[in-house]
Scaffold this motif. Structure first.
Motif, short mmCIF file in Angstrom:
data_model
loop_
_atom_site.label_atom_id
_atom_site.label_comp_id
_atom_site.label_asym_id
_atom_site.label_seq_id
_atom_site.Cartn_x
_atom_site.Cartn_y
_atom_site.Cartn_z
N LYS A 155 0.83 -1.21 0.00
CA LYS A 155 0.00 0.00 0.00
C LYS A 155 0.86 1.26 0.00
O LYS A 155 0.55 2.23 -0.68
N GLN A 156 1.93 1.24 0.78
CA GLN A 156 2.78 2.42 0.91
C GLN A 156 3.54 2.71 -0.39
O GLN A 156 3.68 3.85 -0.80
N TYR A 157 4.06 1.67 -1.03
CA TYR A 157 4.95 1.87 -2.16
C TYR A 157 4.34 1.55 -3.52
O TYR A 157 4.93 1.83 -4.54
N ASP A 158 3.20 0.88 -3.56
CA ASP A 158 2.59 0.45 -4.82
C ASP A 158 3.64 -0.23 -5.71
O ASP A 158 3.89 0.16 -6.85
N SER A 159 4.27 -1.25 -5.14
CA SER A 159 5.41 -1.92 -5.78
C SER A 159 4.98 -2.81 -6.94
O SER A 159 3.86 -3.30 -7.01
N SER A 160 5.93 -3.00 -7.85
CA SER A 160 5.76 -3.96 -8.94
C SER A 160 7.10 -4.66 -9.15
O SER A 160 8.13 -4.19 -8.70
N PHE A 161 7.08 -5.78 -9.83
CA PHE A 161 8.29 -6.56 -10.06
C PHE A 161 8.47 -6.81 -11.54
O PHE A 161 7.50 -6.96 -12.29
N ILE A 162 9.71 -6.86 -11.97
CA ILE A 162 10.04 -7.25 -13.34
C ILE A 162 10.77 -8.59 -13.24
O ILE A 162 11.74 -8.72 -12.50
N VAL A 163 10.29 -9.56 -14.00
CA VAL A 163 10.90 -10.89 -13.98
C VAL A 163 11.53 -11.14 -15.33
O VAL A 163 10.89 -10.96 -16.37
N GLN A 164 12.79 -11.55 -15.32
CA GLN A 164 13.50 -11.94 -16.55
C GLN A 164 14.00 -13.36 -16.38
O GLN A 164 14.35 -13.77 -15.27
N TRP A 165 14.05 -14.10 -17.47
CA TRP A 165 14.59 -15.45 -17.41
C TRP A 165 15.38 -15.74 -18.66
O TRP A 165 15.28 -15.05 -19.67
#
Length: 174
Positions: A155-165
């Protein structure tokens, strides 16, 4: 053989002894009455994912039943009493993530207060965030990846992730 104090006491008349006993009792109590209550020591904050707990130890020689007052303030401002006293040696704190705080504790016993403890500084923004939770599951010819943060952090950061393979012999990113 009688020691000097015993001899003096025996030489006093009974009437004099009766009046002297309260005085002797008060003189014996005088050092503790004049002694001050020691300030709490070893303050530290344990914090994980925006849940902050202030810990401390009673000052040396603090009597059983000592109560503790918690003080906090934004760095550069005045310290303010947080809540009623506690007999515990830890307390949860509600802090704004972007502020920098000074914290202190004061002991109280029989209407006597200690000096404030040494102040400590705490910055929730830099001291509180734990690693994300990661789970992997195989599903035949695929891998299912779940990355999540605790709700308060999300909620505080509204984070998202990028995944690479990488796949294949050439090691190209997909």
């Amino acid at each position: 053989m009688l020691e000097c104090d015993q001899t003096l006491f025996l030489l006093l008349s009974e009437r004099c002894r009766i009046h002297t006993l309260p005085l002797i009792y008060l003189l014996v109590q005088l050092p503790s009455a004049l002694g001050s209550l020691p300030a709490p020591v070893n303050l530290n904050v344990k914090s994980l994912n925006l849940h902050h707990v202030l810990h401390w130890e009673p000052g040396p020689g603090s009597p059983t039943g000592t109560q503790f007052w918690i003080f906090k303030g934004v760095l550069g401002g005045n310290l303010k009493q947080v809540r009623r006293p506690t007999t515990s040696t830890s307390s949860k704190l509600k802090l704004q993530i972007m502020d920098k705080y000074e914290l202190a504790v004061q002991a109280s016993y029989n209407n006597t207060r200690s000096p404030l403890s040494d102040k400590i500084t705490f910055e929730p923004l830099y001291s509180t965030i734990g690693p994300p939770l990661l789970s992997l599951a195989g599903c035949g010819s695929c891998i299912q990846i779940n990355i999540s943060l605790p709700d308060e952090i999300q909620k505080q950061y509204d984070s998202s992730f990028i995944v690479q393979w990488r796949k294949g012999k050439d090691g190209e990113k997909q």
